[in-house]
Design a protein around this motif. Sequence first.
Motif, PDB file in Angstrom:
ATOM      1  N   GLU A 156      46.726   8.718 -22.653  1.00 21.22           N
ATOM      2  CA  GLU A 156      46.316   7.424 -23.168  1.00 21.22           C
ATOM      3  C   GLU A 156      46.197   7.522 -24.679  1.00 21.22           C
ATOM      4  O   GLU A 156      45.458   8.354 -25.202  1.00 21.22           O
ATOM      5  N   LEU A 157      46.922   6.674 -25.382  1.00 21.37           N
ATOM      6  CA  LEU A 157      46.849   6.587 -26.842  1.00 21.37           C
ATOM      7  C   LEU A 157      46.153   5.284 -27.202  1.00 21.37           C
ATOM      8  O   LEU A 157      46.532   4.218 -26.719  1.00 21.37           O
ATOM      9  N   ARG A 158      45.196   5.391 -28.093  1.00 18.50           N
ATOM     10  CA  ARG A 158      44.365   4.238 -28.402  1.00 18.50           C
ATOM     11  C   ARG A 158      44.891   3.433 -29.593  1.00 18.50           C
ATOM     12  O   ARG A 158      45.429   4.006 -30.549  1.00 18.50           O
ATOM     13  N   CYS A 159      44.700   2.139 -29.489  1.00 14.82           N
ATOM     14  CA  CYS A 159      45.059   1.230 -30.570  1.00 14.82           C
ATOM     15  C   CYS A 159      44.052   0.087 -30.580  1.00 14.82           C
ATOM     16  O   CYS A 159      43.858  -0.569 -29.565  1.00 14.82           O
ATOM     17  N   ASN A 160      43.437  -0.117 -31.725  1.00 20.25           N
ATOM     18  CA  ASN A 160      42.542  -1.254 -31.907  1.00 20.25           C
ATOM     19  C   ASN A 160      43.057  -2.104 -33.059  1.00 20.25           C
ATOM     20  O   ASN A 160      43.562  -1.588 -34.042  1.00 20.25           O
ATOM     21  N   TRP A 212      54.237  -1.350 -29.368  1.00 22.29           N
ATOM     22  CA  TRP A 212      54.192   0.100 -29.482  1.00 22.29           C
ATOM     23  C   TRP A 212      55.614   0.588 -29.743  1.00 22.29           C
ATOM     24  O   TRP A 212      56.554   0.222 -29.033  1.00 22.29           O
ATOM     25  N   TYR A 213      55.719   1.428 -30.791  1.00 25.17           N
ATOM     26  CA  TYR A 213      56.980   2.060 -31.121  1.00 25.17           C
ATOM     27  C   TYR A 213      56.810   3.578 -31.033  1.00 25.17           C
ATOM     28  O   TYR A 213      55.721   4.102 -31.245  1.00 25.17           O
ATOM     29  N   GLY A 224      58.726   4.912 -18.781  1.00 22.31           N
ATOM     30  CA  GLY A 224      57.550   5.058 -17.932  1.00 22.31           C
ATOM     31  C   GLY A 224      56.229   4.730 -18.594  1.00 22.31           C
ATOM     32  O   GLY A 224      55.159   4.978 -18.031  1.00 22.31           O
ATOM     33  N   PHE A 225      56.260   4.152 -19.785  1.00 21.50           N
ATOM     34  CA  PHE A 225      55.033   3.790 -20.491  1.00 21.50           C
ATOM     35  C   PHE A 225      54.563   2.389 -20.102  1.00 21.50           C
ATOM     36  O   PHE A 225      55.348   1.528 -19.743  1.00 21.50           O
ATOM     37  N   GLU A 226      53.260   2.196 -20.197  1.00 20.49           N
ATOM     38  CA  GLU A 226      52.665   0.885 -20.042  1.00 20.49           C
ATOM     39  C   GLU A 226      51.522   0.739 -21.035  1.00 20.49           C
ATOM     40  O   GLU A 226      51.029   1.735 -21.579  1.00 20.49           O
ATOM     41  N   ALA A 227      51.127  -0.490 -21.291  1.00 20.26           N
ATOM     42  CA  ALA A 227      49.997  -0.739 -22.179  1.00 20.26           C
ATOM     43  C   ALA A 227      49.224  -1.929 -21.649  1.00 20.26           C
ATOM     44  O   ALA A 227      49.791  -2.838 -21.037  1.00 20.26           O
ATOM     45  N   GLU A 228      47.935  -1.916 -21.911  1.00 25.43           N
ATOM     46  CA  GLU A 228      47.072  -2.993 -21.435  1.00 25.43           C
ATOM     47  C   GLU A 228      46.383  -3.668 -22.609  1.00 25.43           C
ATOM     48  O   GLU A 228      45.722  -3.007 -23.424  1.00 25.43           O
ATOM     49  N   PHE A 229      46.532  -4.963 -22.693  1.00 24.34           N
ATOM     50  CA  PHE A 229      45.874  -5.765 -23.716  1.00 24.34           C
ATOM     51  C   PHE A 229      44.485  -6.151 -23.218  1.00 24.34           C
ATOM     52  O   PHE A 229      44.359  -6.744 -22.146  1.00 24.34           O
ATOM     53  N   LYS A 230      43.468  -5.792 -23.984  1.00 20.87           N
ATOM     54  CA  LYS A 230      42.098  -6.158 -23.650  1.00 20.87           C
ATOM     55  C   LYS A 230      41.507  -6.916 -24.833  1.00 20.87           C
ATOM     56  O   LYS A 230      41.097  -6.322 -25.834  1.00 20.87           O
ATOM     57  N   PHE A 265      44.802  -2.281 -27.381  1.00 17.66           N
ATOM     58  CA  PHE A 265      46.144  -2.304 -26.744  1.00 17.66           C
ATOM     59  C   PHE A 265      46.544  -0.852 -26.566  1.00 17.66           C
ATOM     60  O   PHE A 265      47.394  -0.319 -27.264  1.00 17.66           O
ATOM     61  N   ASN A 266      45.938  -0.185 -25.616  1.00 18.26           N
ATOM     62  CA  ASN A 266      46.143   1.244 -25.416  1.00 18.26           C
ATOM     63  C   ASN A 266      47.398   1.521 -24.612  1.00 18.26           C
ATOM     64  O   ASN A 266      47.717   0.815 -23.646  1.00 18.26           O
ATOM     65  N   LEU A 267      48.069   2.564 -25.001  1.00 16.98           N
ATOM     66  CA  LEU A 267      49.328   2.974 -24.367  1.00 16.98           C
ATOM     67  C   LEU A 267      49.035   4.068 -23.357  1.00 16.98           C
ATOM     68  O   LEU A 267      48.275   5.007 -23.654  1.00 16.98           O
TER      69      LEU A 267
END
Lengths: 113, 115
Positions: free
Chosen positions: A20-24, A35-36, A62-68, A74-76
């Motif tokens: 899991e890679l974090r993005c705020n 995500w690039y 095989g990646f996914e991300a969820e917008f919260k 928007f973590n990958l």
Amino acid sequence: AQSVTQPDIHITVSEGASLELRCNYSYGATPYLFWYVQSPGQGLQLLLKYFSGDTLVQGIKGFEAEFKRSQSSFNLRKPSVHWSDAAEYFCAVGADSNYQLIWGAGTKLIIKP
Amino acid sequence: ETGVTQTPRHLVMGMTNKKSLKCEQHLGHNAMYWYKQSAKKPLELMFVYSLEERVENNSVPSRFSPECPNSSHLFLHLHTLQPEDSALYLCASSPRDGGQNTEAFFGQGTRLTVV
């Protein structure tokens, strides 16, 4: 002002483990989120993007991300990483200007054998 | 292969030299971009061209001069650069006239070293 934060400069994961890679982000309206991935010596390739609708977005490799929205995140994620996933990952948000993306500083993913 | 080609891949130049970076796309896109990527810093958008007109110039020093002769080609002319200009210069294109949801397609970049 709009901004994107990727809190982790480096992440090390064992091959086969989950990721899991974090993005705020900071943005007043509904964001457009991306995500690039950048492999060594290469340009950036789009993994996935969110504009609206289902908050769980599927991407390539095989990646996914969820917008919260409540967490401005928007973590990958990927359930099982492969050695070929070693790269740098960038989160970006569509800016007020028509042409600009606001970029995070990137997270370098290291895969342990 | 993204369809965006940059040449050269590597360039070493002295501070008094003049050189040019080239970007080419045959994806039918009508917006093209120059980015600067320095170590441990976010991508910096330098210039944007839409339909061959410059639409964004993000306070870039005049020692960087872009040129877009047609919708398929973009150049970055360099002169009297400084060592801190050493970076990876990325070209990108997008299929529409910008817009917040526009996906960008990137070239592999030119690794520039100023000595």
